[in-house]
Scaffold this motif. Structure first.
Motif, PDB file in Angstrom:
ATOM      1  N   GLN A 156       1.170  -1.310  -0.223  1.00  0.00           N
ATOM      2  CA  GLN A 156       0.136   0.329   0.291  1.00  0.00           C
ATOM      3  C   GLN A 156       1.101   1.206  -0.133  1.00  0.00           C
ATOM      4  N   VAL A 157       2.097   1.095   0.207  1.00  0.00           N
ATOM      5  CA  VAL A 157       3.260   2.313   0.292  1.00  0.00           C
ATOM      6  C   VAL A 157       4.147   2.395  -0.319  1.00  0.00           C
ATOM      7  N   PRO A 158       4.117   3.438  -0.962  1.00  0.00           N
ATOM      8  CA  PRO A 158       6.040   2.738  -1.938  1.00  0.00           C
ATOM      9  C   PRO A 158       6.814   3.149  -0.788  1.00  0.00           C
ATOM     10  N   GLY A 159       7.813   2.582  -1.425  1.00  0.00           N
ATOM     11  CA  GLY A 159       9.446   2.815  -0.679  1.00  0.00           C
ATOM     12  C   GLY A 159       8.893   1.864   0.834  1.00  0.00           C
ATOM     13  N   MET A 160      10.480   2.670   1.873  1.00  0.00           N
ATOM     14  CA  MET A 160      10.475   2.260   2.462  1.00  0.00           C
ATOM     15  C   MET A 160       9.506   3.405   3.874  1.00  0.00           C
ATOM     16  N   SER A 161       8.677   4.268   3.364  1.00  0.00           N
ATOM     17  CA  SER A 161       8.118   5.530   4.548  1.00  0.00           C
ATOM     18  C   SER A 161       7.243   4.442   5.041  1.00  0.00           C
ATOM     19  N   GLY A 162       6.519   3.421   4.755  1.00  0.00           N
ATOM     20  CA  GLY A 162       5.574   2.628   5.962  1.00  0.00           C
ATOM     21  C   GLY A 162       5.673   1.778   6.893  1.00  0.00           C
ATOM     22  N   LEU A 163       7.710   1.528   6.732  1.00  0.00           N
ATOM     23  CA  LEU A 163       7.855   1.134   7.730  1.00  0.00           C
ATOM     24  C   LEU A 163       8.684   1.800   8.602  1.00  0.00           C
ATOM     25  N   ALA A 164       9.123   2.979   8.115  1.00  0.00           N
ATOM     26  CA  ALA A 164       9.570   4.387   9.015  1.00  0.00           C
ATOM     27  C   ALA A 164       8.597   4.712   9.656  1.00  0.00           C
ATOM     28  N   VAL A 165       7.218   4.692   8.987  1.00  0.00           N
ATOM     29  CA  VAL A 165       5.867   5.484  10.246  1.00  0.00           C
ATOM     30  C   VAL A 165       5.733   4.004  11.574  1.00  0.00           C
ATOM     31  N   SER A 166       5.960   2.707  11.195  1.00  0.00           N
ATOM     32  CA  SER A 166       5.883   2.123  12.020  1.00  0.00           C
ATOM     33  C   SER A 166       7.115   2.264  12.976  1.00  0.00           C
ATOM     34  N   MET A 167       7.653   1.871  12.544  1.00  0.00           N
ATOM     35  CA  MET A 167       9.023   2.215  13.780  1.00  0.00           C
ATOM     36  C   MET A 167       8.650   3.193  14.723  1.00  0.00           C
ATOM     37  N   ALA A 168       8.308   5.152  14.150  1.00  0.00           N
ATOM     38  CA  ALA A 168       8.143   5.663  15.108  1.00  0.00           C
ATOM     39  C   ALA A 168       6.899   5.476  15.976  1.00  0.00           C
ATOM     40  N   VAL A 169       5.977   4.943  15.320  1.00  0.00           N
ATOM     41  CA  VAL A 169       4.817   3.838  15.977  1.00  0.00           C
ATOM     42  C   VAL A 169       5.104   2.871  17.719  1.00  0.00           C
ATOM     43  N   ALA A 170       5.992   2.144  16.960  1.00  0.00           N
ATOM     44  CA  ALA A 170       6.495   1.327  17.876  1.00  0.00           C
ATOM     45  C   ALA A 170       7.344   1.602  19.113  1.00  0.00           C
ATOM     46  N   GLY A 171       8.516   2.636  18.260  1.00  0.00           N
ATOM     47  CA  GLY A 171       8.968   4.157  19.501  1.00  0.00           C
ATOM     48  C   GLY A 171       7.927   4.838  20.690  1.00  0.00           C
ATOM     49  N   LEU A 172       7.135   5.150  20.377  1.00  0.00           N
ATOM     50  CA  LEU A 172       5.999   5.770  20.182  1.00  0.00           C
ATOM     51  C   LEU A 172       5.482   5.071  21.524  1.00  0.00           C
ATOM     52  N   THR A 173       4.574   3.232  20.553  1.00  0.00           N
ATOM     53  CA  THR A 173       3.990   3.144  21.738  1.00  0.00           C
ATOM     54  C   THR A 173       5.437   2.072  23.075  1.00  0.00           C
ATOM     55  N   ALA A 174       6.060   2.144  22.730  1.00  0.00           N
ATOM     56  CA  ALA A 174       7.151   1.544  23.573  1.00  0.00           C
ATOM     57  C   ALA A 174       7.504   2.588  24.891  1.00  0.00           C
ATOM     58  N   THR A 175       7.517   3.935  24.619  1.00  0.00           N
ATOM     59  CA  THR A 175       7.406   5.122  25.294  1.00  0.00           C
ATOM     60  C   THR A 175       6.452   4.715  26.645  1.00  0.00           C
ATOM     61  N   VAL A 176       5.133   4.437  25.873  1.00  0.00           N
ATOM     62  CA  VAL A 176       4.332   4.963  27.203  1.00  0.00           C
ATOM     63  C   VAL A 176       3.978   3.721  27.717  1.00  0.00           C
ATOM     64  N   ILE A 177       4.476   2.883  27.580  1.00  0.00           N
ATOM     65  CA  ILE A 177       4.321   1.191  28.167  1.00  0.00           C
ATOM     66  C   ILE A 177       5.495   1.529  29.225  1.00  0.00           C
ATOM     67  N   ALA A 178       6.681   2.156  28.639  1.00  0.00           N
ATOM     68  CA  ALA A 178       7.950   1.626  29.868  1.00  0.00           C
ATOM     69  C   ALA A 178       9.039   3.320  29.782  1.00  0.00           C
ATOM     70  N   GLY A 179       8.459   3.639  29.373  1.00  0.00           N
ATOM     71  CA  GLY A 179       9.755   5.012  28.808  1.00  0.00           C
ATOM     72  C   GLY A 179       9.733   5.510  30.480  1.00  0.00           C
ATOM     73  N   PRO A 180       8.515   5.920  31.170  1.00  0.00           N
ATOM     74  CA  PRO A 180       8.821   6.617  32.983  1.00  0.00           C
ATOM     75  C   PRO A 180       9.388   5.689  33.343  1.00  0.00           C
ATOM     76  N   VAL A 181       9.633   4.172  33.823  1.00  0.00           N
ATOM     77  CA  VAL A 181       9.813   3.997  34.078  1.00  0.00           C
ATOM     78  C   VAL A 181      11.235   3.962  33.761  1.00  0.00           C
ATOM     79  N   THR A 182      11.488   3.731  32.472  1.00  0.00           N
ATOM     80  CA  THR A 182      13.175   3.695  32.708  1.00  0.00           C
ATOM     81  C   THR A 182      14.354   5.102  32.160  1.00  0.00           C
ATOM     82  N   VAL A 183      13.393   5.611  31.976  1.00  0.00           N
ATOM     83  CA  VAL A 183      14.200   7.445  31.773  1.00  0.00           C
ATOM     84  C   VAL A 183      15.363   7.479  32.892  1.00  0.00           C
TER      85      VAL A 183
END
Length: 295
Positions: A156-183
């Motif tokens: 659905q998405v040309p090039g690697m743009s879809g992967l870049a967005v998914s990785m950013a979302v993965a980072g945000l999701t993990a930040t919500v779950i583990a970021g406050p305790v880990t930072v």
């Protein structure tokens, strides 16, 4: 080749993450790698959201959520289980995809791989940590969804743009779950270690899998992942001194055989050819790919 290289780098990255897990805990180690991976992908690819269709953007977001699930659950699993055992349990996700999506002739490979997974895990011994096994099985469910969503985003998405967005979302999701305790536990040294490990996993392996799923069917890719428990067992032996028994060696033979068989029979139709092999094509009827059919 993309899938094989991805597996090697992923298992090296997991083996190298053991010390990071000791310092930050499994969720914290996963968060640091995902956060760095998201930042690096955005800097390297610079996706433009206005070029995404609505279905493409939604698929990329969903892919990011399951990517976070795979990484965080599996890191928690290897904190409790040997690397080879955790990888074998996680492989049940790709195996399920291979069984569900493969044709009748292709299903011999998942059956062969399943036998290898049983030998690698040795459930009859009764010594598997149940919480660790639950984490690994949760990662298996996420991995099955990851395979399907990665191929959808690639279509659905040309090039690697879809992967870049998914990785950013993965980072945000993990930040919500583990970021406050880990930072509060982070140091400059741990930040640099996390950056280096993020390149080994998830950055390069996920990019290679993204490219592989543009060339293989989901069934073939799912069965090809049977090689990963074997790689995990070998790297666990060499780097972590986790010595396998005879059953583990026999399991490697079975999963490698299944992976080779899947790779030989699972090439995906090239652009412009039929992408759904189960659908009959009448003589003289023009054939289109899924991407062109949806445009």
């Amino acid at each position: 080749m993309f899938a094989l290289l991805s597996m090697v780098l992923a298992q090296l990255g997991l083996a190298a993450a053991v010390q990071l897990i000791d310092d930050l805990g499994a969720p914290g180690a996963a968060w640091l790698r995902l956060a760095w991976g998201g930042v690096l992908m955005l800097l390297l690819i610079r996706p433009r959201l206005r070029t995404f269709s609505r279905p493409g953007l939604l698929s990329a977001v969903a892919l990011g959520v399951v990517t976070a699930g795979i990484t965080m659950l599996f890191m928690s699993a290897i904190a409790r289980l040997p690397l080879g055992t955790a990888s074998a349990l996680e492989f049940l996700g790709p195996l399920g995809v291979a069984v569900a999506r493969g044709g009748r002739g292709a299903r011999v490979w998942p059956v062969l791989a399943a036998g290898g997974v049983l030998l690698l895990t040795e459930p009859w011994q009764g010594g598997i940590d149940p919480i660790g096994a639950a984490y690994a099985l949760g990662a298996a469910v996420c991995w099955a969804a990851y395979i399907l969503l990665t191929q959808r985003v690639g279509d659905q998405v040309p090039g690697m743009s879809g992967l870049a967005v998914s990785m950013a979302v993965a980072g945000l999701t993990a930040t919500v779950i583990a970021g406050p305790v880990t930072v509060p536990r982070l140091t400059g040294e741990l930040l640099l270690i996390g950056l280096g490990l993020a390149i080994l996993l998830p950055l390069i392996p996920f990019a290679l899998e993204f490219l592989a799923l543009r060339r293989l069917t989901t069934a073939a890719f799912g069965t090809l992942m049977a090689l990963e428990p074997g790689y995990a067992l070998l790297i666990g032996l060499l780097l972590l001194h986790q010595v396998p028994g005879w059953a583990g060696v026999a399991g490697i033979v079975l999963v490698v055989s299944a992976g080779v068989g899947a790779a030989r029979t699972g090439a995906r139709p090239a652009p412009g050819e039929a992408s759904v092999p189960e659908q009959p094509v009448m003589s003289g009827t023009p054939v289109t790919s899924r991407a062109s059919a949806g445009s």
